[in-house]
Design a protein around this motif. Sequence first.
Motif, PDB file in Angstrom:
ATOM      1  N   HIS A 288       0.833  -1.364  -0.115  1.00  0.00           N
ATOM      2  CA  HIS A 288      -0.076   0.158   0.088  1.00  0.00           C
ATOM      3  C   HIS A 288       0.887   1.370   0.006  1.00  0.00           C
ATOM      4  O   HIS A 288       0.437   2.290  -0.298  1.00  0.00           O
ATOM      5  N   LEU A 289       2.007   1.121   0.235  1.00  0.00           N
ATOM      6  CA  LEU A 289       3.090   2.270   0.172  1.00  0.00           C
ATOM      7  C   LEU A 289       3.495   2.838  -0.874  1.00  0.00           C
ATOM      8  O   LEU A 289       3.525   1.698  -1.892  1.00  0.00           O
ATOM      9  N   LYS A 290       3.753   3.982  -1.133  1.00  0.00           N
ATOM     10  CA  LYS A 290       4.510   4.470  -2.342  1.00  0.00           C
ATOM     11  C   LYS A 290       5.995   4.418  -2.189  1.00  0.00           C
ATOM     12  O   LYS A 290       6.507   4.446  -1.290  1.00  0.00           O
ATOM     13  N   THR A 291       6.595   4.289  -3.418  1.00  0.00           N
ATOM     14  CA  THR A 291       7.969   4.479  -3.436  1.00  0.00           C
ATOM     15  C   THR A 291       8.673   5.952  -3.136  1.00  0.00           C
ATOM     16  O   THR A 291       7.862   6.659  -3.055  1.00  0.00           O
TER      17      THR A 291
ATOM     18  N   VAL B   5      11.897   0.801   1.243  1.00  0.00           N
ATOM     19  CA  VAL B   5      12.361   0.479   2.894  1.00  0.00           C
ATOM     20  C   VAL B   5      11.695  -0.457   3.669  1.00  0.00           C
ATOM     21  O   VAL B   5      12.100  -1.393   4.325  1.00  0.00           O
ATOM     22  N   SER B   6      10.215  -0.234   3.501  1.00  0.00           N
ATOM     23  CA  SER B   6       9.418  -1.381   4.301  1.00  0.00           C
ATOM     24  C   SER B   6       9.667  -2.726   3.684  1.00  0.00           C
ATOM     25  O   SER B   6       9.461  -3.589   4.485  1.00  0.00           O
ATOM     26  N   GLN B   7       9.851  -2.935   2.450  1.00  0.00           N
ATOM     27  CA  GLN B   7      10.109  -4.051   1.758  1.00  0.00           C
ATOM     28  C   GLN B   7      11.210  -5.105   2.513  1.00  0.00           C
ATOM     29  O   GLN B   7      11.305  -6.364   2.711  1.00  0.00           O
ATOM     30  N   ARG B   8      12.195  -4.118   2.695  1.00  0.00           N
ATOM     31  CA  ARG B   8      13.762  -4.614   3.363  1.00  0.00           C
ATOM     32  C   ARG B   8      13.057  -5.524   4.332  1.00  0.00           C
ATOM     33  O   ARG B   8      13.731  -6.485   4.961  1.00  0.00           O
ATOM     34  N   CYS B   9      12.429  -4.813   5.410  1.00  0.00           N
ATOM     35  CA  CYS B   9      11.945  -5.192   6.629  1.00  0.00           C
ATOM     36  C   CYS B   9      11.226  -6.407   6.664  1.00  0.00           C
ATOM     37  O   CYS B   9      11.112  -7.263   7.415  1.00  0.00           O
ATOM     38  N   HIS B  10       9.990  -6.211   5.776  1.00  0.00           N
ATOM     39  CA  HIS B  10       9.396  -7.230   5.573  1.00  0.00           C
ATOM     40  C   HIS B  10       9.986  -8.664   5.195  1.00  0.00           C
ATOM     41  O   HIS B  10       9.764  -9.730   5.484  1.00  0.00           O
ATOM     42  N   ASP B  11      10.992  -8.493   4.316  1.00  0.00           N
ATOM     43  CA  ASP B  11      11.616  -9.766   3.748  1.00  0.00           C
ATOM     44  C   ASP B  11      12.471 -10.339   4.922  1.00  0.00           C
ATOM     45  O   ASP B  11      12.573 -11.593   4.939  1.00  0.00           O
ATOM     46  N   LEU B  12      13.048  -9.440   5.815  1.00  0.00           N
ATOM     47  CA  LEU B  12      13.879 -10.057   6.960  1.00  0.00           C
ATOM     48  C   LEU B  12      12.844 -10.443   7.977  1.00  0.00           C
ATOM     49  O   LEU B  12      13.028 -11.602   8.604  1.00  0.00           O
ATOM     50  N   ALA B  13      11.741 -10.001   8.268  1.00  0.00           N
ATOM     51  CA  ALA B  13      10.727 -10.980   9.081  1.00  0.00           C
ATOM     52  C   ALA B  13      10.327 -11.876   8.559  1.00  0.00           C
ATOM     53  O   ALA B  13      10.110 -12.934   9.245  1.00  0.00           O
ATOM     54  N   GLU B  14       9.998 -11.991   7.341  1.00  0.00           N
ATOM     55  CA  GLU B  14       9.458 -13.101   6.715  1.00  0.00           C
ATOM     56  C   GLU B  14      10.673 -14.335   6.895  1.00  0.00           C
ATOM     57  O   GLU B  14      10.255 -15.606   7.046  1.00  0.00           O
TER      58      GLU B  14
ATOM     59  N   ARG C  69       9.893   6.667   8.447  1.00  0.00           N
ATOM     60  CA  ARG C  69       9.701   8.005   8.631  1.00  0.00           C
ATOM     61  C   ARG C  69      11.089   8.637   8.194  1.00  0.00           C
ATOM     62  O   ARG C  69      10.633   9.692   7.686  1.00  0.00           O
ATOM     63  N   ALA C  70      12.009   7.979   8.316  1.00  0.00           N
ATOM     64  CA  ALA C  70      13.105   8.645   7.792  1.00  0.00           C
ATOM     65  C   ALA C  70      13.324   8.860   6.220  1.00  0.00           C
ATOM     66  O   ALA C  70      13.666   9.890   5.715  1.00  0.00           O
ATOM     67  N   SER C  71      12.829   7.885   5.773  1.00  0.00           N
ATOM     68  CA  SER C  71      12.552   7.843   4.279  1.00  0.00           C
ATOM     69  C   SER C  71      11.564   9.010   3.867  1.00  0.00           C
ATOM     70  O   SER C  71      11.805   9.699   2.845  1.00  0.00           O
ATOM     71  N   LEU C  72      10.397   8.993   4.469  1.00  0.00           N
ATOM     72  CA  LEU C  72       9.423  10.097   4.179  1.00  0.00           C
ATOM     73  C   LEU C  72      10.276  11.410   4.567  1.00  0.00           C
ATOM     74  O   LEU C  72       9.938  12.162   3.395  1.00  0.00           O
ATOM     75  N   ASP C  73      10.897  11.668   5.268  1.00  0.00           N
ATOM     76  CA  ASP C  73      11.719  12.920   5.455  1.00  0.00           C
ATOM     77  C   ASP C  73      12.503  13.329   4.317  1.00  0.00           C
ATOM     78  O   ASP C  73      12.560  14.273   3.672  1.00  0.00           O
ATOM     79  N   THR C  74      13.055  12.217   3.891  1.00  0.00           N
ATOM     80  CA  THR C  74      14.159  12.337   2.646  1.00  0.00           C
ATOM     81  C   THR C  74      13.352  12.698   1.544  1.00  0.00           C
ATOM     82  O   THR C  74      13.580  13.487   0.848  1.00  0.00           O
ATOM     83  N   ALA C  75      12.346  11.973   1.383  1.00  0.00           N
ATOM     84  CA  ALA C  75      11.231  12.096   0.122  1.00  0.00           C
ATOM     85  C   ALA C  75      10.920  13.599  -0.035  1.00  0.00           C
ATOM     86  O   ALA C  75      10.524  14.125  -0.935  1.00  0.00           O
ATOM     87  N   GLN C  76      10.378  13.998   1.342  1.00  0.00           N
ATOM     88  CA  GLN C  76      10.110  15.570   1.421  1.00  0.00           C
ATOM     89  C   GLN C  76      11.007  16.588   1.001  1.00  0.00           C
ATOM     90  O   GLN C  76      10.775  17.554   0.441  1.00  0.00           O
ATOM     91  N   GLU C  77      12.124  16.235   1.387  1.00  0.00           N
ATOM     92  CA  GLU C  77      13.146  17.153   1.095  1.00  0.00           C
ATOM     93  C   GLU C  77      13.527  17.397  -0.261  1.00  0.00           C
ATOM     94  O   GLU C  77      14.131  18.330  -0.810  1.00  0.00           O
ATOM     95  N   GLY C  78      13.459  16.414  -0.837  1.00  0.00           N
ATOM     96  CA  GLY C  78      13.808  16.107  -2.374  1.00  0.00           C
ATOM     97  C   GLY C  78      15.139  15.923  -2.377  1.00  0.00           C
ATOM     98  O   GLY C  78      15.816  15.557  -1.543  1.00  0.00           O
ATOM     99  N   PRO C  79      15.943  15.628  -3.758  1.00  0.00           N
ATOM    100  CA  PRO C  79      17.136  15.335  -3.864  1.00  0.00           C
ATOM    101  C   PRO C  79      18.358  16.460  -3.310  1.00  0.00           C
ATOM    102  O   PRO C  79      17.878  17.790  -3.255  1.00  0.00           O
ATOM    103  N   THR C  80      19.465  15.841  -2.631  1.00  0.00           N
ATOM    104  CA  THR C  80      20.126  16.746  -2.370  1.00  0.00           C
ATOM    105  C   THR C  80      21.220  17.239  -3.523  1.00  0.00           C
ATOM    106  O   THR C  80      21.533  16.340  -4.526  1.00  0.00           O
ATOM    107  N   SER C  81      21.859  18.122  -3.281  1.00  0.00           N
ATOM    108  CA  SER C  81      22.791  18.796  -4.091  1.00  0.00           C
ATOM    109  C   SER C  81      24.194  18.295  -4.067  1.00  0.00           C
ATOM    110  O   SER C  81      24.612  18.038  -2.963  1.00  0.00           O
TER     111      SER C  81
END
Length: 79
Positions: A22-25, A30-39, A67-79
Amino acid sequence: MRDLSERHLSTQQIARYFEYAHLKTPLRQVSQRCHDLAEQMIGDLPDGPELTAGLRKLLEAKDCFVRASLDTAQEGPTS
């Protein structure tokens, strides 16, 4: 997540929180990596309090990573 109908109820209940479709890229990635480890851990380890505790801590970590990924996505690309 694979079929967990034969697993302990506590394992079944916490496993559902690792779903990520249900999440967007990039949150999904990020969430999939944790899902895979949990599985993997659910597949490799027996039910019990330590598995449940480990999954709970992984879930807490996943929430932080997302949440960290969300913060990064909102900031946009770094220069």
